[in-house]
Design a protein around this motif. Structure first.
Motif, PDB file in Angstrom:
ATOM      1  N   ARG A 177       0.839  -1.216   0.000  1.00  0.00           N
ATOM      2  CA  ARG A 177       0.000   0.000   0.000  1.00  0.00           C
ATOM      3  C   ARG A 177       0.866   1.255   0.000  1.00  0.00           C
ATOM      4  O   ARG A 177       0.628   2.192  -0.748  1.00  0.00           O
ATOM      5  N   GLN A 178       1.883   1.253   0.871  1.00  0.00           N
ATOM      6  CA  GLN A 178       2.720   2.449   0.982  1.00  0.00           C
ATOM      7  C   GLN A 178       3.500   2.696  -0.317  1.00  0.00           C
ATOM      8  O   GLN A 178       3.602   3.821  -0.778  1.00  0.00           O
ATOM      9  N   ILE A 179       4.012   1.624  -0.915  1.00  0.00           N
ATOM     10  CA  ILE A 179       4.803   1.791  -2.151  1.00  0.00           C
ATOM     11  C   ILE A 179       3.908   2.287  -3.283  1.00  0.00           C
ATOM     12  O   ILE A 179       4.235   3.242  -3.985  1.00  0.00           O
ATOM     13  N   LEU A 180       2.746   1.635  -3.445  1.00  0.00           N
ATOM     14  CA  LEU A 180       1.906   1.980  -4.598  1.00  0.00           C
ATOM     15  C   LEU A 180       1.236   3.339  -4.435  1.00  0.00           C
ATOM     16  O   LEU A 180       0.988   4.032  -5.415  1.00  0.00           O
ATOM     17  N   SER A 181       0.972   3.743  -3.190  1.00  0.00           N
ATOM     18  CA  SER A 181       0.313   5.046  -3.035  1.00  0.00           C
ATOM     19  C   SER A 181       1.265   6.180  -3.417  1.00  0.00           C
ATOM     20  O   SER A 181       0.828   7.299  -3.668  1.00  0.00           O
ATOM     21  N   LEU A 182       2.552   5.891  -3.524  1.00  0.00           N
ATOM     22  CA  LEU A 182       3.508   6.907  -3.998  1.00  0.00           C
ATOM     23  C   LEU A 182       3.516   7.001  -5.528  1.00  0.00           C
ATOM     24  O   LEU A 182       4.215   7.828  -6.100  1.00  0.00           O
ATOM     25  N   ASP A 183       2.790   6.135  -6.178  1.00  0.00           N
ATOM     26  CA  ASP A 183       2.681   6.073  -7.642  1.00  0.00           C
ATOM     27  C   ASP A 183       4.032   5.972  -8.347  1.00  0.00           C
ATOM     28  O   ASP A 183       4.621   6.981  -8.759  1.00  0.00           O
ATOM     29  N   PRO A 184       4.508   4.733  -8.508  1.00  0.00           N
ATOM     30  CA  PRO A 184       5.818   4.536  -9.143  1.00  0.00           C
ATOM     31  C   PRO A 184       5.866   4.883 -10.628  1.00  0.00           C
ATOM     32  O   PRO A 184       6.954   4.968 -11.191  1.00  0.00           O
ATOM     33  N   ARG A 185       4.720   5.112 -11.268  1.00  0.00           N
ATOM     34  CA  ARG A 185       4.743   5.355 -12.717  1.00  0.00           C
ATOM     35  C   ARG A 185       5.571   6.590 -13.059  1.00  0.00           C
ATOM     36  O   ARG A 185       5.585   7.564 -12.308  1.00  0.00           O
ATOM     37  N   PRO A 186       6.201   6.579 -14.245  1.00  0.00           N
ATOM     38  CA  PRO A 186       6.863   7.807 -14.681  1.00  0.00           C
ATOM     39  C   PRO A 186       5.829   8.928 -14.801  1.00  0.00           C
ATOM     40  O   PRO A 186       4.658   8.666 -15.074  1.00  0.00           O
TER      41      PRO A 186
END
Ligand code: SAH
Length: 243
Positions: free
Chosen positions: A196-205
């Motif tokens: 949750r924490q990683i994806l909520s930072l939005d890894p997309r360029p």
């Protein structure tokens, strides 16, 4: 001009097996434990004496995965949507004249259990295998500057997503946590919270961040591929963890 050559004092082991998906600064997630394994002759406990009296340390490291890439004076930070350019020295970009990284991380413990001397660390933004050049204690009385102003990055990126898991992904997280507990024997990992924490930072360029598509994204975490996709209403669906 004189040049200097440095050798690593240790290697950092983290759950991040590739650059994509790693938080863009330290301490943006609270769950992953990384291990800094000291190399001889630095694996002498004397060189660490009193380090456990500090809660946080600075890591100075090599951006070894991008070290041979050419640097440019202007870069486009993801924070500015990927369109605006700023100077490399006004940024934390990995593409720098000297590919050196700097992160303040949490010192959880000094560990000597597996016939080696290592530091257990929280909040690392480093890929697995990163060579570490130096460690220094974090000194809040001097390093923390409460009234500092910070240009284009005033605070941690907003968490804009609601993150859901398929039943399969949920069950896979549980199975992984159970296995992991046997391996580390330490504080149990809350894998769903970490994801949750990683994806909520939005890894997309940055240039993809406005798009909603059917595209399935993946990052390599621990020993699995984490797969997810973006849905309507700022929702993310975590699909599977594939070994
Ligand atoms: N806090 C550091 C790093 C910021 S950039 C600093 O300010 O110097 C963080 C990004 O570096 C991560 O999101 C990851 O994509 C990338 N990264 C981490 N370890 C790396 C390595 N060993 N080589 C190249 N890139 C790395």
């Amino acid at each position: 001009m004189t040049s200097f050559s440095f050798s690593p004092i240790g290697i950092l082991q983290s759950c991040y097996q590739e650059k994509f998906g790693i938080p863009r600064q330290p301490r943006l997630e609270t769950e992953a434990v990384s291990e800094l394994i000291l190399l001889p002759p630095y694996n002498d406990l004397n060189s660490l004496r009193a380090i456990e009296t500090f809660s946080h340390i600075w890591l100075i490291f090599v951006f070894h995965q991008t070290a041979s890439a050419t640097w440019k004076p202007l870069i486009r930070p993801p924070r500015l949507g990927g369109n605006q350019r700023i100077g490399v020295f006004a940024s934390r970009s990995t593409f720098r004249p000297n590919p050196i990284g700097l992160s303040a991380v949490e010192l959880l413990a000094v560990d000597q259990s597996k016939n080696r001397v290592s530091l257990l660390l929280g909040g690392c933004d480093l890929v697995n295998g990163t060579p570490i050049l130096d460690i220094k204690p974090y000194l809040p009385y001097s390093d923390a500057i409460p009234n500092a102003y910070t240009g284009f990055a005033p605070k941690a990126p907003a968490e804009k997503f609601k993150i859901n898991f398929t039943a399969k992904a949920k069950q896979q997280c549980q199975a992984f946590e159970t296995k992991q507990q046997g391996v580390t024997g330490s504080t149990p990992l809350d894998l769903k919270k970490l994801i949750r924490q990683i994806l909520s930072l939005d890894p997309r360029p940055a240039y993809q961040q406005q798009q909603i598509s059917e595209r399935i994204y993946a990052m390599r975490l621990y020993n699995f591929d984490l797969r997810w996709r973006y849905c309507e209403n700022d929702e993310i669906l975590v699909l599977v963890l594939e070994e």
